[in-house]
Design a protein around this motif. Structure first.
Motif, PDB file in Angstrom:
ATOM      1  N   VAL A   1       0.854  -1.192   0.000  1.00  0.00           N
ATOM      2  CA  VAL A   1       0.000   0.000   0.000  1.00  0.00           C
ATOM      3  C   VAL A   1       0.887   1.237   0.000  1.00  0.00           C
ATOM      4  O   VAL A   1       1.370   1.689   1.056  1.00  0.00           O
ATOM      5  N   SER A   2       1.182   1.734  -1.172  1.00  0.00           N
ATOM      6  CA  SER A   2       1.845   3.027  -1.345  1.00  0.00           C
ATOM      7  C   SER A   2       3.130   3.178  -0.524  1.00  0.00           C
ATOM      8  O   SER A   2       3.425   4.249  -0.013  1.00  0.00           O
TER       9      SER A   2
ATOM     10  N   ASN B   1     -13.614   3.288  -2.105  1.00  0.00           N
ATOM     11  CA  ASN B   1     -12.569   4.107  -1.487  1.00  0.00           C
ATOM     12  C   ASN B   1     -12.439   3.746  -0.009  1.00  0.00           C
ATOM     13  O   ASN B   1     -13.416   3.738   0.729  1.00  0.00           O
TER      14      ASN B   1
ATOM     15  N   THR C   1      -3.562   7.284   4.263  1.00  0.00           N
ATOM     16  CA  THR C   1      -3.680   7.222   2.807  1.00  0.00           C
ATOM     17  C   THR C   1      -5.093   6.792   2.487  1.00  0.00           C
ATOM     18  O   THR C   1      -5.846   6.383   3.376  1.00  0.00           O
ATOM     19  N   SER C   2      -5.469   6.870   1.210  1.00  0.00           N
ATOM     20  CA  SER C   2      -6.790   6.401   0.799  1.00  0.00           C
ATOM     21  C   SER C   2      -6.722   5.915  -0.639  1.00  0.00           C
ATOM     22  O   SER C   2      -5.799   6.239  -1.383  1.00  0.00           O
ATOM     23  N   GLY C   3      -7.723   5.136  -1.012  1.00  0.00           N
ATOM     24  CA  GLY C   3      -7.789   4.579  -2.354  1.00  0.00           C
ATOM     25  C   GLY C   3      -8.276   3.151  -2.302  1.00  0.00           C
ATOM     26  O   GLY C   3      -9.078   2.786  -1.453  1.00  0.00           O
ATOM     27  N   SER C   4      -7.754   2.331  -3.213  1.00  0.00           N
ATOM     28  CA  SER C   4      -8.096   0.909  -3.254  1.00  0.00           C
ATOM     29  C   SER C   4      -7.046   0.198  -4.087  1.00  0.00           C
ATOM     30  O   SER C   4      -6.281   0.829  -4.829  1.00  0.00           O
TER      31      SER C   4
ATOM     32  N   TRP D   1      -3.400   3.743  -4.613  1.00  0.00           N
ATOM     33  CA  TRP D   1      -3.369   4.409  -3.312  1.00  0.00           C
ATOM     34  C   TRP D   1      -2.635   5.739  -3.418  1.00  0.00           C
ATOM     35  O   TRP D   1      -1.628   5.856  -4.110  1.00  0.00           O
TER      36      TRP D   1
END
Length: 207
Positions: A69-70, A89, A104-107, A112
């Motif tokens: 994750v990022s 999200n 962080t955010s996203g999927s 991300w």
């Protein structure tokens, strides 16, 4: 699509334990999971090196490979807090290896965002950050700081975060767990165990 019916009425009791895509973390560390859609569970963990990884799927339809994750990191086996903020999200929160609070955010499908600092917040490295969704663009956060004080902020990564403020001068152990439940659209109840093991609660009216 395979629907996830739980529990399966055709099976008495619990199904056997199965590996989640060969993932690994430190022994006994927390694994965060949430339901993103009716047939898809999203899982997060900090691996033995402190990297943040995710997978999704379910025990019936199998699991995707674990992906980073990022480039996020925390202590090995640290706590990753996750909430669904909108369709597809997810917002993540953690205390990194220096105790700074990051998000962080996203999927996994959409990607991300980079990890960013949450308003200079601090806790003990790898400690839990409690997050709630109180509206389309409002995320209240709660933590116990390195001295055991209970603090809160709210906002989001796009619009910014308010300064951290004390929650009624509450006390827990350094980095202790703060449990929170939304009991009305703008009212939250908090629960904690203090430094002597006593159980305490308070309520907060969100502005």
């Amino acid at each position: 699509m395979v629907s996830l019916d739980w529990p399966d009425a055709s099976l008495p009791g619990w199904r056997p334990w199965t590996s989640v895509s060969e993932g690994s973390s430190t022994p006994g560390s927390p694994v965060s999971a949430l339901s993103a859609t009716p047939n898809r569970i999203v899982v997060f963990l900090a691996d033995p090196g402190g990297g943040i990884y995710t997978t999704s799927g379910n025990a019936t339809a199998s699991w995707r490979p674990w992906t980073g994750v990022s480039e996020g990191s925390t202590t090995p086996g640290g706590t990753i807090s996750a909430v669904v903020t909108a369709a597809n999200n997810i917002a993540l929160f953690l205390a990194d290896s220096a105790g700074g609070v990051y998000t962080t955010s996203g999927s996994a499908d959409a990607g991300w965002r980079p990890w960013t600092r949450v308003s200079e917040g601090r806790s003990t490295p790898g400690a839990p950050i409690t997050a709630l969704v109180a509206g389309p663009s409002r995320l209240p956060l709660f933590l116990a700081d390195p001295a055991g004080g209970v603090y809160t902020t709210s906002g989001n990564a796009a619009d910014g975060w308010r300064p951290w403020t004390s929650v009624a001068e509450g006390r827990s152990t350094p980095g202790g767990t703060i449990s929170a439940v939304l009991i009305a659209p703008k009212r939250v109840a908090l629960f904690l165990a203090d430094s002597e093991g006593g159980i305490y609660a308070t309520e907060l009216q969100l502005s």
